[in-house]
Design a protein around this motif. Sequence first.
Motif, mmCIF file in Angstrom:
data_model
loop_
_atom_site.group_PDB
_atom_site.id
_atom_site.type_symbol
_atom_site.label_atom_id
_atom_site.label_comp_id
_atom_site.label_asym_id
_atom_site.label_seq_id
_atom_site.Cartn_x
_atom_site.Cartn_y
_atom_site.Cartn_z
ATOM 1 N N THR A 4 38.251 47.237 39.478
ATOM 2 C CA THR A 4 38.339 46.458 40.712
ATOM 3 C C THR A 4 37.151 46.819 41.588
ATOM 4 O O THR A 4 36.872 47.994 41.826
ATOM 5 N N TYR A 5 36.455 45.799 42.038
ATOM 6 C CA TYR A 5 35.254 45.972 42.857
ATOM 7 C C TYR A 5 35.484 45.252 44.173
ATOM 8 O O TYR A 5 36.161 44.222 44.219
ATOM 9 N N SER A 6 34.919 45.774 45.254
ATOM 10 C CA SER A 6 35.150 45.159 46.561
ATOM 11 C C SER A 6 33.854 44.972 47.329
ATOM 12 O O SER A 6 32.851 45.645 47.081
ATOM 13 N N CYS B 67 30.616 41.200 43.672
ATOM 14 C CA CYS B 67 31.557 41.935 42.822
ATOM 15 C C CYS B 67 31.251 41.702 41.341
ATOM 16 O O CYS B 67 31.351 42.629 40.535
ATOM 17 N N ILE C 174 37.619 37.494 34.912
ATOM 18 C CA ILE C 174 38.107 37.851 36.244
ATOM 19 C C ILE C 174 39.616 37.694 36.181
ATOM 20 O O ILE C 174 40.126 36.624 35.821
ATOM 21 N N THR C 175 40.349 38.755 36.514
ATOM 22 C CA THR C 175 41.807 38.697 36.391
ATOM 23 C C THR C 175 42.530 38.545 37.725
ATOM 24 O O THR C 175 43.674 38.100 37.755
ATOM 25 N N ASP C 176 41.869 38.922 38.829
ATOM 26 C CA ASP C 176 42.522 38.813 40.138
ATOM 27 C C ASP C 176 41.475 38.815 41.241
ATOM 28 O O ASP C 176 40.430 39.468 41.114
ATOM 29 N N ILE C 177 41.757 38.061 42.289
ATOM 30 C CA ILE C 177 40.926 38.079 43.495
ATOM 31 C C ILE C 177 41.869 38.292 44.668
ATOM 32 O O ILE C 177 42.755 37.481 44.918
ATOM 33 N N ASN C 178 41.692 39.406 45.366
ATOM 34 C CA ASN C 178 42.558 39.769 46.477
ATOM 35 C C ASN C 178 41.820 39.505 47.787
ATOM 36 O O ASN C 178 40.762 40.075 48.033
ATOM 37 N N LYS D 280 38.469 41.841 47.143
ATOM 38 C CA LYS D 280 38.584 42.728 45.982
ATOM 39 C C LYS D 280 38.755 41.867 44.738
ATOM 40 O O LYS D 280 39.650 41.022 44.678
ATOM 41 N N VAL D 281 37.883 42.101 43.758
ATOM 42 C CA VAL D 281 37.915 41.316 42.519
ATOM 43 C C VAL D 281 38.163 42.268 41.351
ATOM 44 O O VAL D 281 37.471 43.279 41.217
ATOM 45 N N THR D 282 39.155 41.929 40.522
ATOM 46 C CA THR D 282 39.501 42.747 39.370
ATOM 47 C C THR D 282 39.031 42.051 38.100
ATOM 48 O O THR D 282 39.219 40.841 37.935
#
Length: 134
Positions: free
Chosen positions: A33-35, A110, A56-60, A48-50
């Motif tokens: 996870t990178y922010s 990210c 890419i599995t998630d974008i918070n 925050k991007v995982t």
Amino acid sequence: MKTFRSLASWLLCLVLLAGLLPAGAAGAYTPGTYSKTIPGHNAPMTIKVTFSEDKITDINTEENLETIGVGALALKELSEEILASQSLGVDAIAGATVTSLTFLAAVKDCVKQAGGRGCGCPWQGGSEKGRSSS
């Protein structure tokens, strides 16, 4: 000489096939996870991007103070579009242009942090969507 031509032909085929691999091929990213904290329309926000190895599995976008129904909705819509297309080649949303472009820049950052290649960013040929975020 015939063996050399045969070997050269096989190598050429492998090189051509490698060029056909999708951008999200295995090993495209370093998992994690990178922010990135960026200026939003109303206040700074942290994206925050995982990543897995190949997508890419998630974008918070929870840490934001964007206007509900405008900027906050744009963050949600853009996140969904990026996750569905596995590309940053999505258009900014009319009415939330500042939020859209800063969000896309954060996700691009990210991707770079994760070692990703290419991005298809909207400011490289895309356009603002002719739709409202409300």
